[in-house]
Design a protein around this motif. Structure first.
Motif, PDB file in Angstrom:
ATOM      1  N   LYS A 188      -3.557  -1.476 -14.123  1.00  0.00           N
ATOM      2  CA  LYS A 188      -4.639  -0.721 -13.470  1.00  0.00           C
ATOM      3  C   LYS A 188      -4.581   0.752 -13.862  1.00  0.00           C
ATOM      4  N   ALA A 189      -5.748   1.310 -14.181  1.00  0.00           N
ATOM      5  CA  ALA A 189      -5.806   2.716 -14.582  1.00  0.00           C
ATOM      6  C   ALA A 189      -5.472   3.627 -13.403  1.00  0.00           C
TER       7      ALA A 189
ATOM      8  N   GLY B  98       1.280   9.731  -7.961  1.00  0.00           N
ATOM      9  CA  GLY B  98       2.448  10.230  -7.217  1.00  0.00           C
ATOM     10  C   GLY B  98       3.742   9.628  -7.728  1.00  0.00           C
ATOM     11  N   MET B  99       3.717   8.325  -8.029  1.00  0.00           N
ATOM     12  CA  MET B  99       4.919   7.641  -8.505  1.00  0.00           C
ATOM     13  C   MET B  99       5.352   8.118  -9.877  1.00  0.00           C
ATOM     14  N   GLN B 100       4.412   8.737 -10.611  1.00  0.00           N
ATOM     15  CA  GLN B 100       4.732   9.184 -11.973  1.00  0.00           C
ATOM     16  C   GLN B 100       5.495  10.508 -11.988  1.00  0.00           C
TER      17      GLN B 100
ATOM     18  N   MET C  92       0.845  -1.187   0.000  1.00  0.00           N
ATOM     19  CA  MET C  92       0.000   0.000   0.000  1.00  0.00           C
ATOM     20  C   MET C  92       0.880   1.235   0.000  1.00  0.00           C
ATOM     21  N   CYS C  93       0.460   2.216  -0.811  1.00  0.00           N
ATOM     22  CA  CYS C  93       1.193   3.481  -0.853  1.00  0.00           C
ATOM     23  C   CYS C  93       0.265   4.615  -0.442  1.00  0.00           C
ATOM     24  N   ASN C  94       0.868   5.714  -0.035  1.00  0.00           N
ATOM     25  CA  ASN C  94       0.061   6.911   0.135  1.00  0.00           C
ATOM     26  C   ASN C  94      -0.052   7.590  -1.230  1.00  0.00           C
ATOM     27  N   GLU C  95      -0.777   8.689  -1.282  1.00  0.00           N
ATOM     28  CA  GLU C  95      -1.025   9.322  -2.571  1.00  0.00           C
ATOM     29  C   GLU C  95       0.245   9.873  -3.214  1.00  0.00           C
ATOM     30  N   GLN C  96       1.277  10.042  -2.422  1.00  0.00           N
ATOM     31  CA  GLN C  96       2.537  10.516  -2.997  1.00  0.00           C
ATOM     32  C   GLN C  96       3.311   9.389  -3.662  1.00  0.00           C
ATOM     33  N   GLY C  97       2.839   8.176  -3.465  1.00  0.00           N
ATOM     34  CA  GLY C  97       3.510   7.047  -4.087  1.00  0.00           C
ATOM     35  C   GLY C  97       4.555   6.409  -3.189  1.00  0.00           C
ATOM     36  N   PHE C  98       4.591   6.834  -1.962  1.00  0.00           N
ATOM     37  CA  PHE C  98       5.565   6.264  -1.031  1.00  0.00           C
ATOM     38  C   PHE C  98       4.932   5.099  -0.280  1.00  0.00           C
ATOM     39  N   LEU C  99       5.726   4.066  -0.023  1.00  0.00           N
ATOM     40  CA  LEU C  99       5.233   2.872   0.653  1.00  0.00           C
ATOM     41  C   LEU C  99       4.748   3.202   2.055  1.00  0.00           C
ATOM     42  N   SER C 100       3.597   2.624   2.400  1.00  0.00           N
ATOM     43  CA  SER C 100       3.033   2.915   3.709  1.00  0.00           C
ATOM     44  C   SER C 100       2.804   1.652   4.520  1.00  0.00           C
TER      45      SER C 100
ATOM     46  N   LEU D  44     -11.206  18.890  -0.758  1.00  0.00           N
ATOM     47  CA  LEU D  44     -10.131  18.771  -1.743  1.00  0.00           C
ATOM     48  C   LEU D  44     -10.631  17.877  -2.880  1.00  0.00           C
ATOM     49  N   LYS D  45     -10.207  18.185  -4.084  1.00  0.00           N
ATOM     50  CA  LYS D  45     -10.573  17.331  -5.202  1.00  0.00           C
ATOM     51  C   LYS D  45      -9.398  16.443  -5.543  1.00  0.00           C
ATOM     52  N   ARG D  46      -9.666  15.126  -5.594  1.00  0.00           N
ATOM     53  CA  ARG D  46      -8.570  14.194  -5.877  1.00  0.00           C
ATOM     54  C   ARG D  46      -8.202  14.236  -7.358  1.00  0.00           C
ATOM     55  N   PHE D  47      -6.908  14.306  -7.622  1.00  0.00           N
ATOM     56  CA  PHE D  47      -6.393  14.175  -8.989  1.00  0.00           C
ATOM     57  C   PHE D  47      -5.526  12.930  -9.064  1.00  0.00           C
ATOM     58  N   GLY D  48      -5.887  12.015  -9.942  1.00  0.00           N
ATOM     59  CA  GLY D  48      -5.163  10.760 -10.087  1.00  0.00           C
ATOM     60  C   GLY D  48      -4.363  10.739 -11.368  1.00  0.00           C
ATOM     61  N   PRO D  49      -4.102   9.537 -11.873  1.00  0.00           N
ATOM     62  CA  PRO D  49      -3.350   9.392 -13.125  1.00  0.00           C
ATOM     63  C   PRO D  49      -4.031  10.183 -14.236  1.00  0.00           C
TER      64      PRO D  49
END
Lengths: 183, 1003, 107
Positions: free
Chosen positions: B889-890, B897-899, B707-715, C26-31
């Motif tokens: 996965k889309a 975050g990882m991108q 599981m990662c947080n939204e920044q893409g870091f492992l949590s 907050l509005k979530r922004f994803g890929p």
């Protein structure tokens, strides 16, 4: 199968109030929205009580149903009857989105009894006990851990997590010491 | 000398003598005495030394504002420093010692500072100790530490216990003087739930001392009647010895109750901290008299006029045989009159005002007391005790006209309302020109949750000083509080207090007003911190124009005093030096607590065994009985290892590793987080939560996930099991269950609230045991009850069943690389199951193992550990876990975050194994150095160690680490400097050191 | 210490029963989102001295998240409302405008 053992094996303390660890009690966490079809009947089948309203606990002898959140109920029943209770819920709520799970062993249950039982809780929980209505289930904290309690006869029943049972017993013992009455 | 009078004393019980000691000297007092009163009764005026100059200091006040008379109380486990003698109740057997002197109170070496005072001006520390830098550490600081400071730090464990309690009310009244009583009466009669707190052990405040008459009767009668009525009301709670010391947001008040301070060892809690939530707070905290600034105003025997009156009237103690009164107002004449009526000598009242006309001066004159108008004390004579005063003109520069012999001086510079509770949450003040004090500005109160006024000031605390105004104001305040909460106060006539008319006071900030530098250097503003008029003036000259800066530069009003006595005088002097008006200069911020609060009360029950909640597994008692060495994991305590007799922890860990790898190990894994996720959208939800795909997991199988947080870091990481079509069970790390459960609920409640998913944290429902090692299957087969063969239960599958009669769920998963089963049973049967495994396992060499063995074994296998390999800045790709990050996965949490380009940089440090060339163990946390230095002149780095152990299996040091472009550099050598010199060289290798093909766990 | 009424269970909870969760709505922004959008979602936070909308969880209680409108300077609470709302409800906005005529609005 071995005999179930409660977290503290029925520890007690006698101060200005009596503290008793009770249990193990059968407990089921039931998650479902109140408008789910058949919910009231399902709860009644397990506890023999009505579906509790917001912050209420409906007690029926050794069974009870408590309102925990807008989509969560705590069903209390004899420990040995949990499997049957879960089966009843599964049958009555078949096809409805819900989650019913045995949490009997994840909890510790305490009784705080005596004319001044409220003073023990008043030292641990930021709750206006004088305004706690009969049959009201209050979720709060006891010092540093989560706890739920309600008034029941001359005393309170308090439920905590099992792993901190020793801590909660320590809190209750400390708070009930003779000589530390609040009034 | 100070002594006990033959008659009087409204608070003492002459039938109950109490023995106590001060600096080892045996003394006698009475029940009802404060320690200060009893010391004065024994002619002990000298009670301490000042902070900076070590000047002799005596008792100045009679209440919480006392700056000087702080003592060490008690002995051993009941030793307490900095106890205020003026608020300490005397009890039989009390022991006290004076503070801040060496070697003795009478002869103090530190007094040499006094003679060097002209070299110790404001800001001395800042100016002197800066250069040379090394001198601070080696020279100045040790000396300052030795000679400064007030009380000693207690050395023994506190023998007392403390507790806290919550209370709720409509109206909290702080202060049990006549104003507080009246406000409580009005609010109580209106039906409000009232809590009335009084800091002293008795009710009534100043009114009875000052001879106030209420409705034609002495104030005592009013107090008695009010208490009788209040006690009879069920909606009113009364508490003495309980000080409301702080007002906080939304009507939150903290109060300290001295439950057993005066009855040590009687089994009750020493103190209790009240956490009160009030609808309205009535601040009826009275007022504090101000000193006058004249040369020598700190010499023992110089006291506040009101304090002198208190000692005579309340405790029948005369601070001196001959007391000169010095004042700028009428109120101090009450002291002259009280002294005269007690048969004591008042040689003169020195009044700075040119015209003295009030009723009280007239009464004093009629008693034959000499009044010197327009006059000043030029200088007090004496060193350890007042011997006389030189007087002159207030308008003059300090020429002495006459010397008057006396042994006490009663001074009054006017009164300041105690505005602390009003001000704590931002209540503003106005400057009252006539009374020369700041009082609450009712138009700008502190506000509560709904924007309305939270605190209502009443009586003297509101600036209503004369008794008549005071009661009327309190009546209004009580009604206002009740009304604000929607209650109707009963219409009743407020009691009327009669008091002699008082003429206007005249502000006097320096006495005499033209005093030169020599005199100003001996005019104390702050007794506790040794701040003089000259210090504040110097600060002003040096450019300190803000009162907050001046406070910190000069230390005016710091420490336990917090400006109770010194504040107004200090800022008046500052205003004068800056040619500004007092309201423009303003006051320093009033912060809680009003007076110091014992740490014990703040800690409450949180001591010893219940300092913090320890989480215990169902098998905890067994581990304890085995002598396990525990380590904290979150709030859990887990066995680190089980040392046997004569074994070091390291040896125990090595034995446990070897035994588990060769025979059979048992691990209490109950702390592992277990969260049930169920519903038609559960698969979709888990696909968002985990970086890999969980929806495709077949029922009956297990899959490791990240599981990662939204920044893409492992949590977090753990094994997920598919229980049925719409139910999954997610294992989390031991410390992570509550956090991950909250994380799941956050997304379900706040983002995807239309998804049909329920979660339940069932971590504590189960005791879980890892049965690990080549003999694991043999043990389970011996217990019997279900098929645990390779065919029936292959690696990464689970099954429900029974083992040895225990209902259980068996997961075929491995964190060690060995054949391994993790078995969950109901927690209430956990202990029995654990014992059964140990007993039945004996023939297969079963031994319990702890967390360190677990760590070594997982490091040998190159398995990452959240918190070791991760620190909140590490992505799964950094750990070369690309296989567990879905590309199909889309979306999932952390994908965007990882991108980010920074995280895709090939230069990032990535996970590798590290094999030391010499077989030694790389120090924990070591960094790999690269050539060159960075902009700060530090060695460049190119990696760091994340896990490092001695591997008993490989018999050498192994490590995992993050190294720049690590996986591309296999076989290269990197260097890790050691603390204290030298370095370790290590070869970059695969992080999997043991059983690279995973054959052992798959058998 | 704040008191906030949990709209999910009706308890007037004190701060120690709650966990703060930062800015609300907050509005979530994803890929697929731009760097600017992602930065705004991840890092850019309002920090007003005055009216603010926040996330709170009734952690020692019913466990539900809810939102609160309050003044960060005076700690006055204008109201609490369910977390399942994408912008402040009209009645709370009206209440704030009545009490804080200078308030520039939620956006």
């Amino acid at each position: 199968m071995s005999e179930p053992v409660s977290a503290l094996g029925g520890a007690t303390h006698q101060g200005f109030a009596t503290i008793r660890e009770i249990g193990p009690l059968g407990m089921i966490t039931l998650r479902a929205k109140p408008d789910v079809k058949g919910l009231a009947a399902a709860v009644k089948a397990v506890t023999g009580t009505a579906l509790p309203a917001q912050r209420r606990i409906e007690v029926n002898g050794d069974r009870a149903a408590g309102w925990m959140s807008p989509d969560e109920y705590l069903l209390i029943l004899p420990y040995a009857d949990v499997a049957a209770g879960l089966a009843a819920l599964a049958a009555k709520l078949k096809g409805e989105h819900h989650l019913a799970v045995d949490v009997s062993d994840a909890r510790a249950v305490f009784r705080i009894e005596g004319a001044k039982a409220d003073q023990v809780l008043a030292k641990l929980s930021p709750v206006d006990l004088a305004r706690l209505e009969p049959g009201e289930l209050r979720r709060s904290r006891a010092a540093q851990v989560a706890a739920a309690f309600w008034k029941d006869g001359e005393g309170y029943t308090l439920v905590s997590f099992r792993s901190v049972a020793g801590y909660v017993m320590g809190l209750l013992t400390h708070s009930a010491q003779t000589g530390s009455e609040l009034a | 000398m100070s002594t006990r009078l033959a008659r009087g004393g409204r608070l003492i019980d002459r039938g109950a003598a109490q023995e106590f000691t001060f600096n080892g000297k045996r003394m006698k007092g009475f029940k009802g005495d404060t320690l200060a009163a009893a010391l004065l009764a024994n002619d002990q005026m000298l009670v301490g030394r000042s902070f900076k100059y070590h000047r002799p200091r005596g008792i100045v006040a009679s209440g919480a504002e006392e700056p000087n008379a702080l003592v060490n109380m008690g002995e051993g486990g009941r030793f307490e420093p900095n106890q205020r003698t003026t608020t300490t109740e005397l009890f039989d057997g009390l022991t006290a010692t004076s503070q801040n002197h060496w070697p003795s109170l009478e002869f103090d070496v530190g007094v040499v500072n006094n003679y060097a005072a002209r070299f110790l001006p404001a800001g001395f520390y800042y100016k002197t100790f800066i250069h040379p830098r090394a001198a601070w550490k080696h020279l100045f600081e040790p000396i300052v530490r030795q000679s400064a400071g007030l009380g000693k730090v207690p050395k023994d464990r506190d023998a007392d216990r403390y507790e806290q309690a919550y209370a709720f009310c409509d109206v909290l009244v702080a202060g049990g003087g006549v104003a507080g009583l009246q406000a409580a009466l009005v609010a109580g009669r209106a039906g409000a739930r009232v809590i009335l707190l009084e800091q002293a052990p008795h009710w009534g405040g100043r009114a009875p001392v000052d001879g106030v008459e209420i409705d034609g009767k002495p104030a005592e009668a009013f107090v008695e009647a009010a208490l009788a009525e209040l006690s009879a009301m069920e909606n009113v709670t009364l508490r003495t010895r309980c000080m409301a010391f702080g007002v906080y947001d939304h009507g939150y008040v903290l109060a300290e109750e001295r439950v057993a301070d005066h009855t040590p060892g009687d089994g009750r809690p020493k103190k209790r901290l009240w956490r009160i939530r009030a609808g309205r707070i009535v601040s009826a905290t009275g007022a504090i008299e101000r000193p006058l600034s004249f040369a020598g105003n700190d010499i023992p025997g110089v006291m506040l006029a009101s304090a002198v009156r208190d000692y005579v009237v309340n405790w029948a103690v005369s601070p001196g045989d001959r007391t000169v009164v010095v004042t700028n107002n009428d109120d101090a004449y009450r002291t002259a009159i009280a002294l005269k009526e007690a048969g004591l000598d008042v040689p003169a009242v020195i009044d700075a005002r040119p015209n003295v006309t009030g009723d009280l001066p007239a009464k004093a004159r009629a008693l034959g007391i000499r009044i010197e108008t327009g006059s000043a004390i030029v200088k007090v004579k004496g060193s350890k005790r007042v011997t006389g005063v030189a007087i002159g003109l207030q308008a003059g520069e300090g020429a002495a006209r006459e010397e008057i012999a006396c042994d006490a001086v009663a001074m009054s510079g006017g009164w300041s309302p105690v505005v602390h509770l009003w001000s704590h949450c931002g209540g503003k003040l106005v400057w009252d020109e006539a009374a020369a004090h700041f009082r609450p500005d009712a138009a700008r109160p502190p506000i509560t949750h709904d924007g309305s006024a939270m605190v209502i000031a009443a009586g003297a605390a509101n600036g209503a000083l004369p008794a008549g105004e005071c009661l009327a104001d309190a009546d209004r305040a009580g009604a206002e509080a009740a009304q604000a909460l929607g209650m109707k106060p009963k219409k009743a006539k407020a009691p009327e207090a009669a008091a002699p008319a008082e003429a206007r006071m005249e502000p006097v900030w320096i006495m005499p007003q033209g005093a030169g530098p020599a005199l100003r250097m001996k005019m104390w503003l702050d007794y506790q911190n040794d701040v003089k008029v000259s210090d504040v003036q110097l600060a002003a000259r040096e450019g300190y124009t803000s009162v907050e800066h001046t406070k910190r530069y000069t230390t005016l009003g710091m420490a336990t005093d917090q400006g109770k006595l010194s504040n107004i005088n200090g800022l008046a002097v500052l205003a004068d030096s800056l040619n500004a008006e007092i309201p423009q200069v303003g006051t320093t911020t009033f912060r809680p607590p009003y007076t110091p609060v014992t740490i014990g009360a703040l800690a409450g029950e949180s001591r010893g065994d219940i300092f913090q909640p320890l989480r215990r597994t169902p098998m905890h008692a067994w581990h304890e009985a085995q002598g396990a060495y525990f380590e904290p994991v979150g709030l859990w305590r887990r066995p680190y290892c089980y040392p046997r007799a004569g074994e070091t922890h390291e040896q125990a860990v090595h034995r446990e590793v070897t035994n588990t790898r060769e025979r059979l190990g048992l691990l209490d894994a109950s702390t592992l987080g277990k969260i049930i996720v169920k519903g038609p959208d559960a698969g979709r939800f888990l696909d968002m939560l985990y970086t890999n795909v969980m929806s495709s997991l077949p029922v009956g199988k297990c899959r490791y996930g990240l599981m990662c947080n939204e920044q893409g870091f492992l949590s977090d990481d753990g094994v997920v099991a598919r229980i049925d079509e719409d139910t999954w069970l997610c294992h989390t790390t031991s410390g992570g269950a509550d956090r991950i459960h909250a994380w799941m609920e956050d997304w379900l409640q706040c983002e995807w609230w239309d998804w049909k998913v329920y979660t339940a944290n069932v971590t504590e429902q189960y005791a879980q045991v890892a049965v690990v090692g080549p003999n694991a299957r043999k043990l389970l087969e011996k217990l019997g009850g279900m098929d645990v063969s390779r065919e029936a239960l292959p690696f990464m599958q689970w099954a429900d069943g029974e083992l040895g009669g225990f209902r259980c769920r068996v997961y075929r998963i491995s964190f060690s690389g060995e054949l391994s089963y993790e078995i969950a049973v109901p927690a209430s049967e956990g202990m029995a199951f654990w014992k059964a495994l140990n007993d039945a396992g004996a023939e297969f060499g079963a031994m319990p193992y702890g967390t360190e063995c677990l760590h070594v074994m997982r490091a040998e296998k190159g398995f990452i550990m959240i918190g070791d390999e991760t620190d909140g800045t590490v992505t799964p790709l950094d750990l070369c876990l690309d296989w567990a990050v879905s590309k199909k996965k889309a979306d999932f949490l952390g994908k965007r975050g990882m991108q980010r380009t920074y995280l895709a940089n090939p230069e990032r440090w990535k996970l590798v194994g590290l094999e030391t060339l010499d077989g030694s163990v790389i120090p924990d946390g070591a960094y790999a150095v690269a050539p060159g230095v960075n902009g700060n002149g530090q060695r460049n780095t190119e990696g760091r160690v994340t896990s490092t152990y001695y591997s008993p299996t490989l018999k050498r040091g192994i490590a995992m680490g993050l190294v720049r472009r690590g996986p591309e550099r296999m076989g290269e050598t990197v260097e890790f400097p050691k603390v204290g010199g030298g370095s370790v060289k290590a070869r970059i290798v695969s992080p999997v050191f043991y059983d690279k093909d995973g054959e052992k766990q798959n058998v | 210490m704040l008191i906030l009424e949990c709209p999910c269970c009706g308890v007037k909870a004190e701060e120690t029963e709650l966990s703060p969760g930062g800015e609300a709505h907050l509005k979530r922004f994803g890929p697929g989102s731009s760097d600017e959008e992602f930065e705004a979602y991840m890092f850019a936070r309002k920090n007003p001295k005055g009216v603010h909308f926040e996330r709170w969880r009734h952690a020692y209680g019913c466990g539900k998240w809810f939102l609160a409108a309050r003044c960060t300077a005076t700690l006055e609470v204008f109201g609490t409302y369910p977390a399942q709302t994408s912008e402040p409800p009209a009645d709370i906005v009206a209440k704030i405008k009545a009490k804080r005529p200078d308030w520039k609005g939620y956006k």
